[in-house]
Structure formats: structure tokens, C-alpha cells
Design a protein around this motif. Sequence first.
Motif, PDB file in Angstrom:
ATOM      1  N   ALA A  65       0.859  -1.096  -0.199  1.00  0.00           N
ATOM      2  CA  ALA A  65       0.035   0.102   0.064  1.00  0.00           C
ATOM      3  C   ALA A  65       0.652   1.386  -0.127  1.00  0.00           C
ATOM      4  N   PHE A  66       0.720   2.053  -0.958  1.00  0.00           N
ATOM      5  CA  PHE A  66       1.588   3.144  -1.036  1.00  0.00           C
ATOM      6  C   PHE A  66       0.751   4.579  -0.662  1.00  0.00           C
ATOM      7  N   VAL A  67       1.089   5.143   0.353  1.00  0.00           N
ATOM      8  CA  VAL A  67       0.280   6.326   1.008  1.00  0.00           C
ATOM      9  C   VAL A  67       1.052   7.564   0.656  1.00  0.00           C
ATOM     10  N   PHE A  68       0.498   8.492  -0.178  1.00  0.00           N
ATOM     11  CA  PHE A  68       1.151   9.647  -0.564  1.00  0.00           C
ATOM     12  C   PHE A  68       0.624  10.959   0.213  1.00  0.00           C
ATOM     13  N   ASP A  69       1.446  11.421   1.020  1.00  0.00           N
ATOM     14  CA  ASP A  69       0.994  12.467   2.015  1.00  0.00           C
ATOM     15  C   ASP A  69       0.763  13.788   1.204  1.00  0.00           C
ATOM     16  N   ASP A  70      -0.365  13.745   0.284  1.00  0.00           N
ATOM     17  CA  ASP A  70      -0.425  15.043  -0.510  1.00  0.00           C
ATOM     18  C   ASP A  70      -0.846  16.278   0.146  1.00  0.00           C
ATOM     19  N   ILE A  71      -1.308  15.961   1.641  1.00  0.00           N
ATOM     20  CA  ILE A  71      -1.463  17.181   2.532  1.00  0.00           C
ATOM     21  C   ILE A  71      -0.326  17.801   2.798  1.00  0.00           C
ATOM     22  N   HIS A  72       0.749  17.345   2.957  1.00  0.00           N
ATOM     23  CA  HIS A  72       1.924  17.948   3.287  1.00  0.00           C
ATOM     24  C   HIS A  72       2.925  18.175   2.143  1.00  0.00           C
ATOM     25  N   ILE A  78      -5.035  21.287   3.489  1.00  0.00           N
ATOM     26  CA  ILE A  78      -6.348  21.481   3.820  1.00  0.00           C
ATOM     27  C   ILE A  78      -6.348  23.011   4.351  1.00  0.00           C
ATOM     28  N   ALA A  79      -5.336  23.530   4.797  1.00  0.00           N
ATOM     29  CA  ALA A  79      -5.336  25.103   5.046  1.00  0.00           C
ATOM     30  C   ALA A  79      -4.582  25.685   3.898  1.00  0.00           C
ATOM     31  N   GLY A  80      -4.767  26.735   3.435  1.00  0.00           N
ATOM     32  CA  GLY A  80      -4.115  27.355   2.411  1.00  0.00           C
ATOM     33  C   GLY A  80      -2.815  28.239   2.988  1.00  0.00           C
ATOM     34  N   LYS A  81      -1.458  28.058   2.282  1.00  0.00           N
ATOM     35  CA  LYS A  81      -0.605  28.280   2.860  1.00  0.00           C
ATOM     36  C   LYS A  81      -0.104  29.791   2.146  1.00  0.00           C
ATOM     37  N   GLY A  82      -0.146  31.042   2.738  1.00  0.00           N
ATOM     38  CA  GLY A  82       0.288  32.195   2.211  1.00  0.00           C
ATOM     39  C   GLY A  82       1.677  32.308   1.978  1.00  0.00           C
ATOM     40  N   THR A  83       2.059  33.267   0.999  1.00  0.00           N
ATOM     41  CA  THR A  83       3.467  33.685   0.788  1.00  0.00           C
ATOM     42  C   THR A  83       3.789  34.764   1.528  1.00  0.00           C
ATOM     43  N   ASN A  84       3.060  35.590   1.981  1.00  0.00           N
ATOM     44  CA  ASN A  84       3.216  36.902   2.670  1.00  0.00           C
ATOM     45  C   ASN A  84       2.333  36.995   3.917  1.00  0.00           C
ATOM     46  N   ASN A  85       2.686  35.915   4.741  1.00  0.00           N
ATOM     47  CA  ASN A  85       1.988  36.206   5.858  1.00  0.00           C
ATOM     48  C   ASN A  85       2.758  37.221   6.901  1.00  0.00           C
ATOM     49  N   CYS A  86       1.880  37.662   7.717  1.00  0.00           N
ATOM     50  CA  CYS A  86       2.623  38.590   8.803  1.00  0.00           C
ATOM     51  C   CYS A  86       1.957  38.519   9.947  1.00  0.00           C
ATOM     52  N   ALA A 143      -2.141  34.652  14.928  1.00  0.00           N
ATOM     53  CA  ALA A 143      -1.426  33.902  14.028  1.00  0.00           C
ATOM     54  C   ALA A 143      -1.122  32.681  14.562  1.00  0.00           C
ATOM     55  N   ALA A 144      -0.534  32.546  15.656  1.00  0.00           N
ATOM     56  CA  ALA A 144      -0.017  31.108  16.321  1.00  0.00           C
ATOM     57  C   ALA A 144      -1.183  30.252  16.580  1.00  0.00           C
ATOM     58  N   ALA A 145      -2.327  30.769  17.050  1.00  0.00           N
ATOM     59  CA  ALA A 145      -3.713  30.122  17.384  1.00  0.00           C
ATOM     60  C   ALA A 145      -4.112  29.377  15.767  1.00  0.00           C
ATOM     61  N   ARG A 146      -4.114  30.331  14.876  1.00  0.00           N
ATOM     62  CA  ARG A 146      -4.530  29.785  13.495  1.00  0.00           C
ATOM     63  C   ARG A 146      -3.565  28.841  13.057  1.00  0.00           C
ATOM     64  N   GLU A 147      -2.602  29.045  13.111  1.00  0.00           N
ATOM     65  CA  GLU A 147      -1.474  27.976  12.398  1.00  0.00           C
ATOM     66  C   GLU A 147      -1.688  26.710  13.191  1.00  0.00           C
ATOM     67  N   LEU A 148      -1.647  26.830  14.525  1.00  0.00           N
ATOM     68  CA  LEU A 148      -1.577  25.507  15.269  1.00  0.00           C
ATOM     69  C   LEU A 148      -2.923  24.724  14.842  1.00  0.00           C
ATOM     70  N   SER A 149      -4.186  25.367  14.743  1.00  0.00           N
ATOM     71  CA  SER A 149      -5.304  24.599  14.542  1.00  0.00           C
ATOM     72  C   SER A 149      -5.098  23.901  13.193  1.00  0.00           C
ATOM     73  N   ALA A 150      -4.586  24.687  12.275  1.00  0.00           N
ATOM     74  CA  ALA A 150      -4.468  24.091  10.979  1.00  0.00           C
ATOM     75  C   ALA A 150      -3.445  22.877  10.852  1.00  0.00           C
ATOM     76  N   GLY A 151      -2.352  23.031  11.443  1.00  0.00           N
ATOM     77  CA  GLY A 151      -1.289  22.159  11.683  1.00  0.00           C
ATOM     78  C   GLY A 151      -1.832  20.812  12.288  1.00  0.00           C
ATOM     79  N   GLU A 152      -2.625  21.001  13.323  1.00  0.00           N
ATOM     80  CA  GLU A 152      -3.091  20.012  14.173  1.00  0.00           C
ATOM     81  C   GLU A 152      -4.083  19.224  13.186  1.00  0.00           C
ATOM     82  N   GLN A 153      -4.787  19.916  12.572  1.00  0.00           N
ATOM     83  CA  GLN A 153      -5.997  19.408  11.871  1.00  0.00           C
ATOM     84  C   GLN A 153      -5.268  18.424  10.540  1.00  0.00           C
ATOM     85  N   GLU A 154      -4.135  18.987  10.088  1.00  0.00           N
ATOM     86  CA  GLU A 154      -3.533  18.206   9.015  1.00  0.00           C
ATOM     87  C   GLU A 154      -2.980  16.962   9.519  1.00  0.00           C
ATOM     88  N   SER A 155      -2.232  16.891  10.553  1.00  0.00           N
ATOM     89  CA  SER A 155      -1.713  15.789  11.122  1.00  0.00           C
ATOM     90  C   SER A 155      -2.547  15.012  11.778  1.00  0.00           C
TER      91      SER A 155
END
Length: 614
Positions: free
Chosen positions: A157-164, A222-230, A285-297
Motif C-alpha cells: 500500500a503506497f500512501v502519498f501524503d498529499d496534504i504536506h 487542508i489550510a491554504g499557505k500564504g506567501t506573505n503571512n505577517c 497567528a499562532a492559534a490559527r497556524e496551530l489549529s491548521a497544523g493539528e488538523q492536517e496531522s
Amino acid sequence: MTTIPKADRSRTNSPPCRSKQCFSGFGWSRCVVLLWLLAFAITAGAQSESVQAAPSQATPATQSPDQSAAEITAHEEATTFKVNVKLVVVRVVVRDSQGHAIGNLHKEDFQLFDNRKLQVITHFSLEQPGTQVAKERQSADENVRAKLPSVPEHYIAFVFDDIHLTFGDLVQARTAAEHHLATLQPTDRAAIFSTSGQTTLDFTDDRGQLHDTLLRLQPRPIAGKGTNNCPDVSYYMADLIQNKHDTRAEQAAIQDALGCLDLRMTDPASQQVALQAADATVLAAAARELSAGEQESHVALSVLKDVVRRISLMPGQRSMVVVSPGFLTPETDMLQEYMDVIDRALHSDVMISSLDARGLYTVIPGGDVSKRGPTNAFAAGVEAQYQTDSALAEEDVLSELAYATGGTFFHNNNDLDAGFKNVANTPEYFYTLGFSPQNLKLDGSYHHLKVSLKDLAKLTLQARRGYYAPQHAADPAQEAKQEIEDAIFSQEELHDLPVELHTQFFKSGDAEAKLAVLAHVDVKHIHYRKVDGRNTNELTVVSALFNRNGVFVQGMQKNLTMRWKDATLESKLASGITLKTSFEVKPGSYLVRLVVRDREGQLMSAENGAIEIP
């Protein structure tokens, strides 16, 4: 109509096939597994079974339960199974300094330790995948040989992690995977899964389907990754800030926010306002990124668990290959999910290998040119260190999945073609070691396993690292059910009891056929216990069908109670008895698994067959 008995165990007194065509054969290589999902399908689609006496035997009528009682009775029942550790089986691959598997070792060359205690190896075998299939093909009739289906032995079974995975890494991994899939053997079956769940293909040997499925793979975060996050707060930094209260990480993010938000600090009052605004922005920003990262994992781990559950139903060697850049599992509940994947793999004898699709990567300070870099030196230095730390932590989940289950971790190498060959190829040789744990405590605890060679001689070993003890003792009936299920989903042939497998089919139309599985039992040479002057024993007979890709289709179990008189055994059962199970099937290739277990002697026979219904 032709009859073709099993090539290496044909009998002159076997009942003749009375169908258009009959095939049986194919020994499968050794693989002992623990599964628990047979019961829900054991009776699906199967027809009634019959017990056929040999021509010289008259089937007795049912009478009172004394000396005139029936000499043989049978009944069917649905069964449920639970995992029980009785014999711990460890598959070992031994490689030389060039990475080639070697097959000239003996039991005496190995040492096996359970929680550092040396164990007695009670089972030892050398396996060479495909040799039994080749041997039985060679012994089959020339007219039949071309029609016999290839028996699958290895499921990958090949599992491709297309989320990450990033687009560039996924494209390179996809190309290397296609090169590898082109080298699949006739006894291999491959499946493709993705962590997003949007690209899947069940086990098959269809090269066209595998190719088309690979082409559909693309990054699906799952969460969009911006290029100019501030400010630019990574999942790793977000965990440090919010969960671990790391002031250094928070201060670096605040300094970055002050610059990218262009907050003016011309006097103490404006400085206080700016710092408060920057701090609030960082925490958000930390809360937002943490929520998105946890969901993906969480999603990735859930898919890995589902794939382990899916492949555990396949009757043969079972391997998973996780293609991923790695991901973080910082939370306590996430670590439990992660360990649950390993637990399920160990219980189901699934070997997980992993391939870091980033290859030989370097961390670019501040990120690549498409991203906004840190606005001051302090933030840049801290974030660069965290990028390195994050990359190393992301690898941990891949390495632990592999090493804990006896797999291979391929990383820090851009040759992904060699990587797929390394993690997905079936070794030319492997050894199966088995031992019965002594004084095993039924506490569900994890036991560390270690396999070593008495004379290393620059050889390397690949083997599972542990197993879990059962939490309670199974009663004899439960243990018998578990042993039968293990045998059904195994490839091992056992010959403790005098049993032969034959198959027949009759086509009632172009799209319908009846397949008969005949179990011929030499009951005269079975061990019996004397009860009230009768020769008493019980047989459990299970017939199971798998399609050409090893997917379980139908199954039926029969319990046979025997109370033979001495005279019957001596004079009327010279030719044994035949038990028949019929299945309504569609034309196609089928694998047949027959398991017969004797209650009194706790002996077992397991036979394999393959049949092609045109």
C-alpha cells in the motif's frame, strides 16, 4: 469436463469431478498474521455444505445419544475472533554489505530476545517468495498452466501524503513511484492511497489503473499557505508559543510583526501600543497556524490507521510505504494516535516503510524567494534555527513508523528511484522465526524484541521491534477460532491432518457459475479420543474465497462431530469422507483457502487452490 487434483498430493481414490472444469494447486509462502474481521462476511453468498461419504460408506441415520447414536453430525455457525498471542512470529531479512538479501543461514545462527530474555526459537523457516508458485506451475498440466491465475503473495500500500507534500517533491516522488510500479512481479499487488482521501486505488496488478491514479496525485493542503503571512509563524513555532510558552519564539515573532506591520514606535506610548498590537497579532497567528497544523496531522494519522486496517485483510506479506516530507505530532492525543498506528501494524503484522520525499534538503534561512523574509536580524536567526529543528522533528514520525514495525526509512538522498526500490521491493529471501513466550503476563504490555546473529560478519538485520501481550486469556473455544482465522488469512500450508483440496465449477450461464470446494479427509488416520466406546473427535472446516487481487469474497465454516464405531473405522472408511461447500460466483480468477482444525489433537491442515472460471 476435466479433473485436476492438487499437483503434489493427488489420490487415486479421490472422488471424481463432475463439472466442466476443475483446478487446484498453488502453495503460498509462509506468513502468519493476526486478524479479527472474518466473522462479518463468513457466511455471505455461500450455499449449503454437504458431507459426502466415500463410495464404501453408508451415511448413518440419527439415533439416540448412546451406542446407537449418529456416527457423524455437522452444523454451521457464524464465528467471531479476538486477537491472542500464542506463537510470536518474527520475519527477518538479513542483508550483506551490498544490501543483498542472503538465504544460507540456519536456526542456530539466530538469537531472539523478548525484553532482553533469550528465547527458544521453536519455529524456523527460510522463505523465497514466488518459488512455490513457480514449482506448482511447472508441475501442472501444460494445457492448464497458462490458465492458472497468479497467486498474489505481497501486498504493498503506497500512501502519498498529499496534504504536506509540495508540488515539486510530489512530482518527483510520483515519477519514481511509476518507475517502481513498472517492475512489479506477477505475485505483487499494489494499492495507492492519499492522506487527503481524494486519490485512492484498491489493490490491483493493473498497470494502467496504477499509472492513471498516480497522475491524479497533486498537493491538497487542508489550510491554504500564504506567501506573505505577517508575521510568518510556522506550525513548529506556533506549538512553542501557545503550548510550550516559549518566550524566545514569541519575541522573535513579535519583532517580525513590528516590522511587517510597519508599526511606529516614536515614543514610549506608541511603543506600548505597537507591542500590544504585535503581541495580539502573533497570538492570533499562532492559534490559527496551530489549529491548521493539528488538523492536517490528525487527518494524516487517521488515514494511515485506515490503511493499516485495510491491508490487514490481505492474505499474504503486507507492506506499507509512506511517501511524505514528514509532519509534526506535538500534542498528547496526537502522540496516542501515532502510537495507535504502530500498535495496529504490529498486531496485524504490517511492515511500514517510509520515504522522505524531500530528498537531500537544506533549510534556506528565511525561506525561499517566494516568501517574505524576517524583518530584523534577531527574528531571522531565531526562525532559521526553528526551521532546522522543525525539519528534524518532521522526520521523527517517518523514522519511528519504519523502525518500530521492522520497515526501512529512506531519507537524505535525492535518488528516489533507489528509494522506492529500497522500501518497496520484496526481498529475495527472508526468515520466519517463532517462539512461545514463557510466563507471559496477560497485561497488554509492550514487549521489546531483538534479533541478532551469533556471528555478524558485516550482516544487517531488518525485523519487527516488538509485540503486545494479550490482556486476558482466551478460552479454548476462542483460541481455536483465532487460530482458524489466522490460518485463513495466511499463506502457509500445513499438513498435520490428512486433508486434500479439490475444486469444481459448473457454469449455469455466461455470467453465473457454481464453485464447489471439496475437502477430502482421511478420517481413518485422525487421532481420536475414546468416549463410551466411540472414536470421538471434532473437525472445524472453513472454506474461503479470495479474488485474484486477494480481496476476501465469501467464506463458510462447518463443524463436524465424529463418533465412529470401531467397525466403521476399520471396514467402511478406507476411502475417507468428502465435505462439499458450494459458492455462487461470477466468472473470473479465484484463490481458495481451506483450513481444517481438529479439536482433540489441536492439529491443523491448510491448503491453497487457484481456479479460473472463464
